[in-house]
Design a protein around this motif. Structure first.
Motif, mmCIF file in Angstrom:
data_model
loop_
_atom_site.group_PDB
_atom_site.id
_atom_site.type_symbol
_atom_site.label_atom_id
_atom_site.label_comp_id
_atom_site.label_asym_id
_atom_site.label_seq_id
_atom_site.Cartn_x
_atom_site.Cartn_y
_atom_site.Cartn_z
ATOM 1 N N SER A 9 13.031 -7.128 8.266
ATOM 2 C CA SER A 9 13.734 -6.403 7.316
ATOM 3 C C SER A 9 12.953 -5.369 6.837
ATOM 4 O O SER A 9 11.793 -4.831 6.923
ATOM 5 C CB SER A 9 13.935 -7.482 6.234
ATOM 6 O OG SER A 9 12.801 -7.978 5.540
ATOM 7 N N PHE A 34 2.168 -12.074 -0.335
ATOM 8 C CA PHE A 34 3.187 -11.918 -1.323
ATOM 9 C C PHE A 34 2.897 -11.831 -2.707
ATOM 10 O O PHE A 34 1.962 -12.424 -3.186
ATOM 11 C CB PHE A 34 4.215 -12.762 -1.028
ATOM 12 C CG PHE A 34 4.873 -12.928 0.310
ATOM 13 C CD1 PHE A 34 5.959 -12.199 0.599
ATOM 14 C CD2 PHE A 34 4.438 -14.012 1.291
ATOM 15 C CE1 PHE A 34 6.647 -12.303 1.807
ATOM 16 C CE2 PHE A 34 5.330 -13.968 2.448
ATOM 17 C CZ PHE A 34 6.328 -13.134 2.739
ATOM 18 N N ASP A 60 10.473 -4.048 3.865
ATOM 19 C CA ASP A 60 9.343 -4.496 3.132
ATOM 20 C C ASP A 60 9.557 -5.274 1.636
ATOM 21 O O ASP A 60 9.114 -6.118 1.374
ATOM 22 C CB ASP A 60 7.904 -3.584 3.173
ATOM 23 C CG ASP A 60 6.638 -4.310 2.684
ATOM 24 O OD1 ASP A 60 6.364 -5.181 3.572
ATOM 25 O OD2 ASP A 60 6.129 -4.152 1.749
ATOM 26 N N ASP A 61 10.421 -4.580 0.954
ATOM 27 C CA ASP A 61 10.959 -5.038 -0.355
ATOM 28 C C ASP A 61 12.068 -5.897 -0.431
ATOM 29 O O ASP A 61 12.838 -6.014 -1.177
ATOM 30 C CB ASP A 61 10.971 -3.863 -1.081
ATOM 31 C CG ASP A 61 12.014 -3.066 -0.744
ATOM 32 O OD1 ASP A 61 12.712 -2.974 0.297
ATOM 33 O OD2 ASP A 61 12.265 -2.011 -1.792
ATOM 34 N N ALA A 94 12.086 -13.360 3.611
ATOM 35 C CA ALA A 94 10.755 -13.507 3.683
ATOM 36 C C ALA A 94 10.464 -13.745 5.138
ATOM 37 O O ALA A 94 9.396 -13.257 5.917
ATOM 38 C CB ALA A 94 10.390 -14.895 2.904
ATOM 39 N N CYS A 106 10.151 -10.390 6.825
ATOM 40 C CA CYS A 106 9.279 -9.364 6.227
ATOM 41 C C CYS A 106 8.432 -8.774 7.280
ATOM 42 O O CYS A 106 7.840 -9.570 8.034
ATOM 43 C CB CYS A 106 8.731 -10.027 4.962
ATOM 44 S SG CYS A 106 7.383 -9.058 4.133
ATOM 45 N N GLU A 116 7.680 -11.801 -5.903
ATOM 46 C CA GLU A 116 8.152 -12.159 -4.798
ATOM 47 C C GLU A 116 7.986 -13.821 -4.534
ATOM 48 O O GLU A 116 8.947 -14.546 -4.538
ATOM 49 C CB GLU A 116 7.372 -11.671 -3.514
ATOM 50 C CG GLU A 116 8.102 -10.081 -3.333
ATOM 51 C CD GLU A 116 7.232 -9.643 -2.066
ATOM 52 O OE1 GLU A 116 7.761 -8.776 -1.452
ATOM 53 O OE2 GLU A 116 5.832 -9.912 -1.845
ATOM 54 N N ARG A 174 5.415 -8.058 6.589
ATOM 55 C CA ARG A 174 4.086 -8.520 6.657
ATOM 56 C C ARG A 174 4.016 -9.873 7.337
ATOM 57 O O ARG A 174 2.773 -10.247 7.602
ATOM 58 C CB ARG A 174 3.915 -8.828 5.242
ATOM 59 C CG ARG A 174 3.765 -7.468 4.240
ATOM 60 C CD ARG A 174 3.706 -7.564 2.732
ATOM 61 N NE ARG A 174 4.893 -7.627 2.360
ATOM 62 C CZ ARG A 174 5.365 -7.887 1.302
ATOM 63 N NH1 ARG A 174 4.395 -8.504 0.394
ATOM 64 N NH2 ARG A 174 6.708 -7.820 0.864
#
Length: 253
Positions: free
Chosen positions: A240, A24, A242-243, A72, A75, A28, A77
């Motif tokens: 979601s 992150f 990525d941003d 988050a 996310c 973030e 990632r």
């Protein structure tokens, strides 16, 4: 960007955990830190006493909701990385913020998450978590500690240790010498993915630095979740943009 490749999966399977640095961004992390003092973090905060009766403070919830924590937890990632590491689709289980304020004495006793998740009704240990540092996490302020490769032990017996669930102390002392004890010092925004049977804990924070962290926990979608007389229907964890954390913060500004 590919975060999890074949080498990362191999290390995760061998060690029971994998550290990904700077998962992150600084903006973030700052958004999550700003959210640590209000909203559902404040509403769900409670103290879990350690073996010495000292308070270890955390907040915990089981619904994704509509806030930065949900952004988050969905996310890509995080979710896509755990999908790759576990090799299957996931369901969101819960999220929690560990507070560890400066000068606090509470510890988190050595345990496996599946040591007590098993008693909550999950049939198989097909579960994992993502632990994200929000402040610098060091030995001085009680960073996460793990026994590398201990997930291969399988589930150990767990007992009440203060107000927490801890691994059987006698068994733990017998096996410690067989595993490398790793202090996971991490920079803000870095993440540690770990298996639900990995033995881990953390010491007190006697330093002048806060040590806040956010943990996201997931169950394999195909892992039955039992409650008395029934099986809980789970849904696949959404993913979601990525941003999404940055978008959510801008929308609330």
């Amino acid at each position: 960007m590919t975060i999890i490749d074949a080498s990362a999966i191999s290390r995760y399977q061998r060690d029971g955990y994998l550290v990904v640095e700077n998962l992150f961004s600084a903006p973030e992390v700052e958004i999550m830190l700003d959210a640590c003092d209000g909203g559902r973090v404040a509403a769900t905060a409670w103290d879990a006493a350690d073996a010495d009766g000292q308070a270890a403070r955390l907040s915990l919830w089981s619904q994704l909701g509509d806030d930065v924590w949900a952004a988050a937890s969905t996310c890509p990632r995080i979710v896509d990385s755990l999908r790759a590491l576990m090799g299957e689709e996931l369901s969101f289980f819960h999220g929690k913020v560990i507070h560890k304020p400066a000068g606090s004495g509470g510890t988190f006793e050595w345990h496996q998450d599946y040591g007590y998740w098993y008693d909550q009704g999950f049939v198989f240990p097909r579960m994992a978590s993502a632990w994200v540092a929000l402040d610098p996490s060091t030995r001085a302020n009680g960073c996460l500690e793990v026994l590398r490769g201990s997930h291969r032990l399988g589930r150990l017996n767990h007992n009440a240790v203060g107000g927490q669930a801890g691994a059987d102390v006698k068994r733990l002392e017998q096996i410690r010498a067989h595993f490398e004890h790793v202090h996971c010092e991490m920079t803000p925004g870095s993440a540690l993915f770990f298996d639900c049977n990995l033995l881990h804990g953390s010491g007190p924070n006697h330093s002048a630095m806060h040590r806040r962290s956010f943990i996201m926990c997931y169950n394999a979608l195909a892992n039955p979740y039992l409650v008395p007389g029934s099986i809980v229907e789970q849904g696949a964890c959404p993913v979601s943009a990525d941003d999404a954390i940055l978008r959510h913060a801008r929308a609330r500004a």
